[in-house]
Design an enzyme around this catalytic site. Structure first.
Site, mmCIF file in Angstrom:
data_model
loop_
_atom_site.group_PDB
_atom_site.id
_atom_site.type_symbol
_atom_site.label_atom_id
_atom_site.label_comp_id
_atom_site.label_asym_id
_atom_site.label_seq_id
_atom_site.Cartn_x
_atom_site.Cartn_y
_atom_site.Cartn_z
ATOM 1 N N GLU A 152 0.078 -0.611 6.001
ATOM 2 C CA GLU A 152 1.083 -0.164 6.817
ATOM 3 C C GLU A 152 0.729 1.132 6.854
ATOM 4 O OE1 GLU A 152 5.024 1.331 7.869
ATOM 5 O OE2 GLU A 152 3.845 1.747 6.005
ATOM 6 N N ASP A 165 0.781 -1.298 -0.151
ATOM 7 C CA ASP A 165 -0.015 -0.085 0.303
ATOM 8 C C ASP A 165 0.849 1.343 -0.031
ATOM 9 O OD1 ASP A 165 0.786 -0.787 2.656
ATOM 10 O OD2 ASP A 165 -0.888 0.944 3.355
#
Length: 476
Positions: free
Chosen positions: A178, A113
């Site tokens: 994250e 991500d």
């Protein structure tokens, strides 16, 4: 009088002798790694695949199914030879079974991500173009952290193509959240492994880079391996009153009360000190430094106050030596002639290993010292990680891999001042290290989460080589 003067001279001479002896006997912790043949990587094809990966807009919180499906198509050997599990909200856990089940697994981590692109910012190349130009691959995620994910998969695909079978089981954990805390990704993976009774030989996540020019005085690039990371706490200050018209203000409005409280907290910083990961960094860097810095690092018992003074002029050094205090939000009021009935502020703390969230809250309460100001810990908070051993065999294996991939480099442990997904695995391994195998200049550090994020083509290809060697060295 002469006797006193003689005693002073002898004491100074003795001090100088101690300083010099400690300086000249400071032992280097660098190693000479046996040369290895570099992996044969199809450079153009690998770069093209990475460029395509950047084109997927894997912003945290958005659907990532197309990217995950593309990984399966692009790395067929990995998906055919390893067990893949989708964990939590899109995290990927791969298991490459080793030939010796008695060996604790190695965990390699990353996250796919990325942070969003700030509207209105102008990039040299579109942030999701994956453009390859001027010797760089451009786009959001090239540095943080798709480069790690794709380079790891490239290395594994290459090794599988060579019919490589590790002795030690190797796990890959790639998070999808994250950038928003990892609670539905890495945290879930860690709990899953714990429920299976897994104990890890080592964990390697993103972290320090190869700093080409940002370690002042270093004669060579420095590969910084995070052996610990700071904790985090955000503390809210809130004050409530009756409000009213600005023409008849009380002695102190709620805005003034909160502003004063924030100032009192800032005026009482946490003590600085050279300990833990910071001490290890200076101990490793010292022998490689010019004489002046070497003397300082060899004699921290005397020169620690000098470093603490330098920290006042260096935000990076300050962050390494103390729990930092950063007011980030303040607000109250809706109109210039209306005294608000409520005001609030939020102060963010990054906590030095050895201190705790609870100590931070107590510190704020003592600093505020105002019963009319409510002090509340916000929900997302965690203590610092333990400090992993920089002398452990696992650290040495990582150091050897760095030296084989980047021969003209100094290796040193350091403290990660931000947060990584690695913190969730502290109970599964004593050897948690944070390192991104990419060489970067100081001027490019601001590109992480910023405008014109990019990575050198050569740096990316070398990252693939690093992971090939790492899996051989630590996986067997």
């Amino acid at each position: 009088m002469k006797r006193a003067l003689l005693i002073i001279v002898l004491a100074i001479a003795a001090l100088i002798a101690v300083l010099l002896v400690r300086t000249f006997t400071m032992t280097s912790r660098q190693i000479t790694a046996a040369a290895v043949s570099p992996p044969q990587i199809d450079r153009d094809a690998a770069v093209a695949r990475f460029a395509r990966a950047i084109q997927f807009r894997t912003v945290s919180g958005q659907p990532h199914e197309e990217f995950v499906a593309w990984l399966a198509q692009t790395y067929p050997r990995v998906h055919a030879s390893m067990r893949r599990e989708v964990v939590g909200n899109g995290a990927l856990l791969f298991t490459w079974a080793g030939s010796d089940p008695s060996l604790a697994p190695l965990l390699l981590m990353g996250h796919y991500d990325v942070v969003p692109v700030e509207p209105g910012t102008k990039w040299t190349h579109d942030p999701f173009s994956g453009a390859v130009a001027d010797g760089f691959i451009w786009g959001r995620g090239t540095l943080d952290d798709k480069g790690t994910v794709i380079a790891t998969l490239e290395a594994a695909e290459l090794l599988l193509g060579q019919n490589h079978h590790p002795r030690r089981t190797i796990l890959f954990a790639f998070g999808a959240d994250e950038e928003v805390g990892g609670a539905n990704g890495a945290a879930v993976v860690a709990r899953l492994l714990a429920s299976r009774g897994v104990k890890l030989d080592a964990v390697i996540d993103e972290g320090g880079v190869i700093a080409i020019d940002s370690v002042e005085g270093a004669p060579k690039p420095v590969a910084l391996i995070g052996i610990a990371e700071k904790g985090m706490a955000s503390v809210e200050l809130r004050s409530r009153g009756s409000g009213g018209h600005s023409s008849m203000p009380p002695e102190r409005t709620e805005v003034g009360r909160i502003a004063a409280a924030v100032d009192r907290v800032q005026q009482r910083p946490f003590d600085a000190g050279v300990k833990g990961a910071a001490e290890a960094m200076f101990r490793w860097l010292g022998p490689e430094m010019p004489f002046g810095k070497r003397m300082v690092f060899a004699n921290l018992w005397l020169f620690e106050p000098v470093l603490e003074g330098m920290a006042k002029r260096s935000t990076s050094l300050n962050a390494t030596l103390r729990t930092t205090t950063a007011p980030t939000i303040i607000g109250g009021g809706v109109k210039d002639n209306v005294i608000p009935s409520e005001a609030r502020a939020v102060i963010n703390f990054r906590i030095l290993p050895g201190e705790t969230v609870e100590q931070v809250v107590d510190h704020v309460r003592r600093a505020v010292d105002d019963e009319k100001v409510q002090v509340r810990l916000e929900d997302s908070a965690w203590d610092p990680s333990p400090v992993s051993d920089a002398e452990a065999p696992q650290f040495r294996a990582l150091q050897r891999t760095i030296m084989q991939t980047f021969p003209d480099t100094i290796v040193a442990p350091y403290l990660v001042v931000g947060a990584t997904d690695a913190r969730y695995f502290r109970s599964l391994s004593a050897n948690v290290y944070r390192f991104t195998p990419v060489a970067m200049r100081q001027r490019d550090l601001s590109r992480v989460h910023g405008i014109d994020e990019r990575v050198e083509v050569e740096a990316y290809v070398r990252a693939i080589a690093f992971y090939v060697l790492l899996m051989r060295n630590m996986g067997g």
